[in-house]
Design a protein around this motif. Structure first.
Motif, PDB file in Angstrom:
ATOM      1  N   ALA A 257       0.836  -1.195   0.000  1.00 23.86           N
ATOM      2  CA  ALA A 257       0.000   0.000   0.000  1.00 23.86           C
ATOM      3  C   ALA A 257       0.876   1.253   0.000  1.00 23.86           C
ATOM      4  CB  ALA A 257      -0.927   0.004   1.212  1.00 23.86           C
ATOM      5  N   THR A 258       0.408   2.273  -0.694  1.00 24.54           N
ATOM      6  CA  THR A 258       1.130   3.538  -0.811  1.00 24.54           C
ATOM      7  C   THR A 258       0.826   4.434   0.386  1.00 24.54           C
ATOM      8  OG1 THR A 258       1.216   3.466  -3.222  1.00 24.54           O
ATOM      9  CG2 THR A 258       1.256   5.638  -2.230  1.00 24.54           C
ATOM     10  N   PRO A 259       1.792   5.223   0.866  1.00 23.99           N
ATOM     11  CA  PRO A 259       1.478   6.188   1.928  1.00 23.99           C
ATOM     12  C   PRO A 259       0.343   7.118   1.492  1.00 23.99           C
ATOM     13  CG  PRO A 259       3.851   6.044   1.578  1.00 23.99           C
ATOM     14  CD  PRO A 259       3.211   5.266   0.476  1.00 23.99           C
ATOM     15  N   LEU A 260      -0.600   7.339   2.396  1.00 27.55           N
ATOM     16  CA  LEU A 260      -1.765   8.180   2.098  1.00 27.55           C
ATOM     17  C   LEU A 260      -1.625   9.480   2.880  1.00 27.55           C
ATOM     18  CD1 LEU A 260      -4.572   8.436   0.739  1.00 27.55           C
ATOM     19  CD2 LEU A 260      -5.535   7.368   2.789  1.00 27.55           C
ATOM     20  N   VAL A 261      -1.476  10.583   2.152  1.00 25.53           N
ATOM     21  CA  VAL A 261      -1.273  11.887   2.778  1.00 25.53           C
ATOM     22  C   VAL A 261      -2.619  12.568   2.999  1.00 25.53           C
ATOM     23  CG1 VAL A 261      -0.203  14.157   2.558  1.00 25.53           C
ATOM     24  CG2 VAL A 261       1.001  12.120   1.712  1.00 25.53           C
ATOM     25  N   ILE A 262      -2.859  13.021   4.228  1.00 19.85           N
ATOM     26  CA  ILE A 262      -4.085  13.728   4.601  1.00 19.85           C
ATOM     27  C   ILE A 262      -3.678  14.975   5.373  1.00 19.85           C
ATOM     28  CG2 ILE A 262      -6.324  13.581   5.755  1.00 19.85           C
ATOM     29  CD1 ILE A 262      -5.088  10.310   5.600  1.00 19.85           C
ATOM     30  N   GLY A 263      -3.670  16.117   4.710  1.00 25.33           N
ATOM     31  CA  GLY A 263      -3.201  17.333   5.354  1.00 25.33           C
ATOM     32  C   GLY A 263      -1.734  17.221   5.717  1.00 25.33           C
ATOM     33  N   ASP A 264      -1.405  17.404   7.003  1.00 25.73           N
ATOM     34  CA  ASP A 264      -0.016  17.260   7.432  1.00 25.73           C
ATOM     35  C   ASP A 264       0.231  15.911   8.091  1.00 25.73           C
ATOM     36  OD1 ASP A 264      -1.345  17.562   9.809  1.00 25.73           O
ATOM     37  OD2 ASP A 264      -0.108  19.199  10.569  1.00 25.73           O
ATOM     38  N   GLN A 265      -0.659  14.952   7.802  1.00 25.23           N
ATOM     39  CA  GLN A 265      -0.515  13.610   8.352  1.00 25.23           C
ATOM     40  C   GLN A 265      -0.333  12.598   7.225  1.00 25.23           C
ATOM     41  OE1 GLN A 265      -4.205  13.273  10.536  1.00 25.23           O
ATOM     42  NE2 GLN A 265      -3.374  14.310  12.335  1.00 25.23           N
ATOM     43  N   VAL A 266       0.234  11.452   7.548  1.00 24.94           N
ATOM     44  CA  VAL A 266       0.385  10.374   6.578  1.00 24.94           C
ATOM     45  C   VAL A 266      -0.017   9.065   7.245  1.00 24.94           C
ATOM     46  CG1 VAL A 266       2.846  10.108   7.112  1.00 24.94           C
ATOM     47  CG2 VAL A 266       1.950   9.193   4.978  1.00 24.94           C
ATOM     48  N   ASN A 307     -13.712  12.776   4.859  1.00 21.45           N
ATOM     49  CA  ASN A 307     -14.336  13.444   6.011  1.00 21.45           C
ATOM     50  C   ASN A 307     -13.945  12.862   7.361  1.00 21.45           C
ATOM     51  OD1 ASN A 307     -15.610  15.187   4.247  1.00 21.45           O
ATOM     52  ND2 ASN A 307     -17.576  14.115   4.297  1.00 21.45           N
ATOM     53  N   GLY A 308     -12.659  12.606   7.532  1.00 21.08           N
ATOM     54  CA  GLY A 308     -12.176  12.148   8.832  1.00 21.08           C
ATOM     55  C   GLY A 308     -12.225  10.657   9.057  1.00 21.08           C
ATOM     56  N   PHE A 309     -12.500   9.891   7.981  1.00 19.60           N
ATOM     57  CA  PHE A 309     -12.560   8.431   8.125  1.00 19.60           C
ATOM     58  C   PHE A 309     -11.802   7.759   6.983  1.00 19.60           C
ATOM     59  CE2 PHE A 309     -16.192  10.060  10.422  1.00 19.60           C
ATOM     60  CZ  PHE A 309     -16.147   9.330  11.605  1.00 19.60           C
ATOM     61  N   LEU A 310     -11.193   6.629   7.315  1.00 22.08           N
ATOM     62  CA  LEU A 310     -10.479   5.804   6.341  1.00 22.08           C
ATOM     63  C   LEU A 310     -11.355   4.638   5.928  1.00 22.08           C
ATOM     64  CD1 LEU A 310      -7.137   5.690   8.330  1.00 22.08           C
ATOM     65  CD2 LEU A 310      -7.413   6.847   6.129  1.00 22.08           C
ATOM     66  N   TYR A 311     -11.259   4.267   4.638  1.00 23.01           N
ATOM     67  CA  TYR A 311     -12.003   3.113   4.116  1.00 23.01           C
ATOM     68  C   TYR A 311     -11.018   2.234   3.346  1.00 23.01           C
ATOM     69  CZ  TYR A 311     -16.018   6.085   5.126  1.00 23.01           C
ATOM     70  OH  TYR A 311     -16.946   6.886   5.755  1.00 23.01           O
ATOM     71  N   GLY A 312     -10.963   0.955   3.707  1.00 22.65           N
ATOM     72  CA  GLY A 312     -10.041   0.061   3.032  1.00 22.65           C
ATOM     73  C   GLY A 312     -10.211  -1.371   3.479  1.00 22.65           C
ATOM     74  N   SER A 322     -11.466  -8.058   5.429  1.00 23.99           N
ATOM     75  CA  SER A 322     -12.739  -7.377   5.645  1.00 23.99           C
ATOM     76  C   SER A 322     -12.627  -5.928   5.198  1.00 23.99           C
ATOM     77  CB  SER A 322     -13.145  -7.436   7.124  1.00 23.99           C
ATOM     78  OG  SER A 322     -12.131  -6.862   7.939  1.00 23.99           O
ATOM     79  N   LEU A 323     -13.707  -5.401   4.650  1.00 22.59           N
ATOM     80  CA  LEU A 323     -13.772  -3.984   4.318  1.00 22.59           C
ATOM     81  C   LEU A 323     -14.091  -3.225   5.600  1.00 22.59           C
ATOM     82  CD1 LEU A 323     -13.814  -1.775   2.060  1.00 22.59           C
ATOM     83  CD2 LEU A 323     -16.301  -2.077   2.044  1.00 22.59           C
ATOM     84  N   ARG A 324     -13.355  -2.133   5.866  1.00 23.19           N
ATOM     85  CA  ARG A 324     -13.528  -1.439   7.125  1.00 23.19           C
ATOM     86  C   ARG A 324     -13.602   0.076   6.952  1.00 23.19           C
ATOM     87  NH1 ARG A 324      -9.999  -4.426  11.890  1.00 23.19           N
ATOM     88  NH2 ARG A 324     -11.288  -6.310  11.918  1.00 23.19           N
ATOM     89  N   CYS A 325     -14.274   0.691   7.917  1.00 26.97           N
ATOM     90  CA  CYS A 325     -14.245   2.131   8.101  1.00 26.97           C
ATOM     91  C   CYS A 325     -13.591   2.398   9.458  1.00 26.97           C
ATOM     92  CB  CYS A 325     -15.653   2.718   8.068  1.00 26.97           C
ATOM     93  SG  CYS A 325     -15.733   4.462   8.532  1.00 26.97           S
ATOM     94  N   VAL A 326     -12.583   3.253   9.459  1.00 30.20           N
ATOM     95  CA  VAL A 326     -11.806   3.519  10.673  1.00 30.20           C
ATOM     96  C   VAL A 326     -11.704   5.034  10.864  1.00 30.20           C
ATOM     97  CG1 VAL A 326      -9.494   3.345  11.687  1.00 30.20           C
ATOM     98  CG2 VAL A 326     -10.492   1.379  10.522  1.00 30.20           C
ATOM     99  N   GLU A 327     -11.907   5.478  12.071  1.00 30.98           N
ATOM    100  CA  GLU A 327     -11.756   6.898  12.368  1.00 30.98           C
ATOM    101  C   GLU A 327     -10.293   7.298  12.230  1.00 30.98           C
ATOM    102  OE1 GLU A 327     -13.657   9.915  15.577  1.00 30.98           O
ATOM    103  OE2 GLU A 327     -12.589   8.189  16.419  1.00 30.98           O
ATOM    104  N   LEU A 328     -10.028   8.325  11.424  1.00 26.93           N
ATOM    105  CA  LEU A 328      -8.656   8.709  11.128  1.00 26.93           C
ATOM    106  C   LEU A 328      -7.884   9.088  12.383  1.00 26.93           C
ATOM    107  CD1 LEU A 328      -6.403   9.495   9.079  1.00 26.93           C
ATOM    108  CD2 LEU A 328      -7.405  11.796   9.055  1.00 26.93           C
TER     109      LEU A 328
END
Length: 412
Positions: A257-266, A307-312, A322-328
């Motif tokens: 998986a590639t690093p996922l950049v979200i604002g100033d977070q990865v 919107n503040g959540f990860l899906y993968g 399993s497909l999941r939703c996780v709070e960032l």
């Protein structure tokens, strides 16, 4: 009023090339390398028989994803002993050109002998890396070779379990690759116009992850997951800014998986008991916000953020993920669904597009409340592993034998 009208017309003229580029999908995981589509909205009321198939083509082996730029679709695949870069008219599948190069690559596990790295397109040029480490720069208009570099021979880059798989990153004047070569050539950069070596750095072995670049607090970073951890470097010079230890406890592992950049977070994630971590960047060293192997451990498919959540997909492909939703911000699992098995996730507006390994394309809201399928269609046969592309409302996906173009917006 006339000067105002003229000014508006001038603004539209200046902005139109930017809008056109925004509808492309010119590299791995899209324009911003984050799996998000920002073009015209897709339709959610799919016909009962599924969205229209615009065109379809029989292709060769590989897991390299399709890319789209300037109305042209590029696919990297293999037939016989040739690695083929092929170009079609994106809207209707009209063949335009193809470029071939010989290959002798063999997968030690008998899984697939085609290329896995996805091409990158920038300024009318295509950059590819084959399974044996042959990097080619081709002219987008004609397919003519501009330059090439044999990374395996030049940098003693090892084959790895599944060949060389880094999808090239075009950054500034360079093409950056995670190759795991010897003598300080773990990560290399070539002049994208000439192919000359610009810099090399680290003695890290290569993972199966591709690099990304981002600007955080006025500082440009290249982010590369190697066999050892997450490397942050200056893309213009190759100078290592930080080296964050983060690696599987076993050698026989795949961090893809590639690093996922979200604002100033990865967000970084892998299976094989590696787990996931959210890091804050901005200084000389990343700051860990959370880490867990129980939240969202990606095997090969990069997650998306909305919107503040990860899906993968959490867990190894062969063990029933399993497909999941996780709070960032916390890593807390909001919901988990194990009915789909493995696939990839693309974000389009407020919707998730799931391309499953069994060939089903699924539409679902990107909601932390629950997982709910709103539409689905069988668009390909089995053995779908590559990430798709989504450009100007057309969804392109491939299996090991077929390439398909699906209309996801209403016709103009």
């Amino acid at each position: 009023m006339k000067p105002i009208i003229a000014l508006i017309a001038l603004c539209l003229l200046v902005l139109s090339p930017i809008q056109n580029r925004g509808s492309d999908w010119p590299q791995f995981l899209g324009p911003n390398r984050d799996g998000e589509y920002r073009g015209k909205p897709i339709r959610e009321d799919w016909p009962s028989q599924g969205p229209p198939i615009v065109w379809k083509e029989r292709i060769g082996h590989g897991f390299s994803a399709p890319v789209v730029s300037g109305g042209r679709l590029i696919l990297f695949h293999r037939k016989g002993n040739q690695e083929i870069v092929q170009c079609w008219k994106a809207s209707d599948g009209t063949p335009i050109w193809s470029h071939t190069a010989p290959t002798r690559y063999r997968d030690d596990f008998g899984f697939d002998d085609g290329p896995r790295a996805t091409p990158a397109i920038a300024d009318g040029r295509i950059y590819t890396m084959g399974a044996e480490g042959l990097v080619n720069c081709l002219d987008l208009a004609s397919g003519k070779e501009i330059w090439s570099m044999d990374c395996k021979t030049t940098f003693q880059a090892p084959k790895g379990f599944f060949g060389m798989v880094c999808s090239p990153l075009v950054e500034g004047d360079f093409v950056i690759l995670n190759i795991g070569g010897g003598n300080g050539a773990g990560i290399v950069a070539f002049d994208r116009k000439t192919g000359a070596l610009a810099w090399k750095t680290t003695d890290h072995g290569a993972s199966y992850s591709s690099p990304v670049a981002t600007t955080i607090r006025d500082r440009r970073y290249g982010l590369v997951i190697t066999q050892t951890g997450l490397v942050g470097l200056e893309p213009a010079s190759g100078k290592v800014v930080f080296d964050y230890p983060w690696a599987p406890p076993m050698n026989a592992s795949v961090s893809a998986a590639t690093p996922l950049v979200i604002g100033d977070q990865v967000f970084i994630s892998a299976s094989y008991q590696t787990g996931a971590a959210l890091l804050s960047l901005g200084g000389d060293q990343p700051r860990q916000i959370w880490a867990s192997d129980e939240a969202l451990s990606n095997h090969y498919a990069t997650s998306v953020h909305h919107n503040g959540f990860l899906y993968g997909f959490h867990g190894r492909q062969e063990h029933g993920p399993s497909l999941r939703c996780v709070e960032l911000g916390t890593g807390k699992v909001q919901w988990s669904d194990s009915s789909l098995k493995a696939g990839t996730v693309t974000l389009a507006g407020d919707s998730l597009l799931l391309m499953l390994e069994d060939g089903r394309l699924i539409l679902a809201p990107a909601s932390p409340e629950r997982f709910r399928i709103t539409a689905q269609a069988q668009v390909l046969p089995m053995e779908v592993r590559a990430h798709p592309a989504l450009a100007d409302g057309l969804f392109y996906a491939r299996s090991k034998q077929d390439l398909v173009c699906v209309q996801l917006t209403f016709p103009d």
